[in-house]
Design a protein around this motif. Structure first.
Motif, PDB file in Angstrom:
ATOM      1  N   SER A   7       0.850  -1.189   0.000  1.00 54.43           N
ATOM      2  CA  SER A   7       0.000   0.000   0.000  1.00 54.43           C
ATOM      3  C   SER A   7       0.880   1.231   0.000  1.00 54.43           C
ATOM      4  O   SER A   7       2.093   1.133   0.222  1.00 54.43           O
ATOM      5  N   GLY A   8       0.248   2.377  -0.265  1.00 57.55           N
ATOM      6  CA  GLY A   8       0.991   3.635  -0.195  1.00 57.55           C
ATOM      7  C   GLY A   8       1.392   4.217  -1.534  1.00 57.55           C
ATOM      8  O   GLY A   8       1.965   5.311  -1.582  1.00 57.55           O
ATOM      9  N   GLY A   9       1.113   3.504  -2.618  1.00 59.93           N
ATOM     10  CA  GLY A   9       1.457   4.042  -3.924  1.00 59.93           C
ATOM     11  C   GLY A   9       0.582   5.231  -4.284  1.00 59.93           C
ATOM     12  O   GLY A   9      -0.405   5.525  -3.612  1.00 59.93           O
ATOM     13  N   GLY A  10       0.977   5.919  -5.347  1.00 58.51           N
ATOM     14  CA  GLY A  10       0.199   7.070  -5.782  1.00 58.51           C
ATOM     15  C   GLY A  10       0.982   7.946  -6.717  1.00 58.51           C
ATOM     16  O   GLY A  10       2.001   7.528  -7.273  1.00 58.51           O
ATOM     17  N   LEU A  11       0.485   9.160  -6.868  1.00 62.03           N
ATOM     18  CA  LEU A  11       1.106  10.145  -7.761  1.00 62.03           C
ATOM     19  C   LEU A  11       1.872  11.164  -6.935  1.00 62.03           C
ATOM     20  O   LEU A  11       1.352  11.698  -5.950  1.00 62.03           O
ATOM     21  N   VAL A  12       3.106  11.432  -7.327  1.00 60.44           N
ATOM     22  CA  VAL A  12       3.938  12.395  -6.616  1.00 60.44           C
ATOM     23  C   VAL A  12       4.732  13.196  -7.641  1.00 60.44           C
ATOM     24  O   VAL A  12       5.067  12.680  -8.718  1.00 60.44           O
ATOM     25  N   GLN A  13       5.036  14.434  -7.321  1.00 61.78           N
ATOM     26  CA  GLN A  13       5.844  15.262  -8.211  1.00 61.78           C
ATOM     27  C   GLN A  13       7.326  14.931  -8.052  1.00 61.78           C
ATOM     28  O   GLN A  13       7.761  14.474  -6.993  1.00 61.78           O
ATOM     29  N   THR A 122       1.920  -2.146  -6.126  1.00 63.25           N
ATOM     30  CA  THR A 122       1.256  -0.865  -5.973  1.00 63.25           C
ATOM     31  C   THR A 122       1.892   0.121  -6.959  1.00 63.25           C
ATOM     32  O   THR A 122       3.119   0.160  -7.098  1.00 63.25           O
ATOM     33  N   GLN A 123       1.056   0.888  -7.635  1.00 57.07           N
ATOM     34  CA  GLN A 123       1.535   1.784  -8.675  1.00 57.07           C
ATOM     35  C   GLN A 123       2.098   3.064  -8.074  1.00 57.07           C
ATOM     36  O   GLN A 123       1.477   3.703  -7.217  1.00 57.07           O
ATOM     37  N   VAL A 124       3.274   3.442  -8.544  1.00 55.11           N
ATOM     38  CA  VAL A 124       3.893   4.713  -8.175  1.00 55.11           C
ATOM     39  C   VAL A 124       4.157   5.491  -9.459  1.00 55.11           C
ATOM     40  O   VAL A 124       4.794   4.969 -10.379  1.00 55.11           O
TER      41      VAL A 124
END
Length: 128
Positions: A7-13, A122-124
């Motif tokens: 868990s914890g993936g997501g979109l980041v700059q 998890t997608q990053v």
């Protein structure tokens, strides 16, 4: 039944930070290694970081050394991957893995075949 759930993936700059978590159940790993791998679109799955369960030593791929840190919380049966100063090239699906028996040499700990159990990933995504 052993399960690893990321868990914890997501979109980041670009330049930002993200922390991934991997919670294990069904077994307590007292030897071997816990690791993180990643797979970018069109590329092979590659080693990111690992730690030896027996002595706690940690290892990281050259591409992430100094930016990513692997750690664990035994009480929570959770392994973390803290990712700092992220780059667009870090964009990938990140997988948690566990190896019951593994050689902690460069080749051993980075070999996909050494790991017995895998999470679903998890997608990053790192935007530029």
């Amino acid at each position: 039944q052993v399960q690893l759930v990321e868990s914890g993936g997501g979109l980041v700059q670009a330049g930002g930070s993200l922390t991934l978590s991997c919670t294990t159940s069904g077994r307590t790993f007292r030897s071997g290694a816990m690791g993180w791998f990643r797979q970018a679109p069109g590329k092979e799955r590659e080693f990111v970081a690992a730690f030896s369960v027996s002595d706690g030593n940690t290892y990281a791929a050259d591409s992430v050394k100094g930016r990513f840190t692997i750690s664990r919380d035994n009480a929570k049966n959770t392994v973390y991957l803290r990712m700092n100063r992220m780059k667009p090239d870090d964009t990938a699906v990140y997988y948690c893995a566990a190896a019951s028996v593994v050689s902690m040499t460069d080749q051993g700990r980075s070999s996909l075949s050494a790991y017995d159990y895998w999470g679903r990933g998890t997608q990053v995504t790192v935007s530029s």
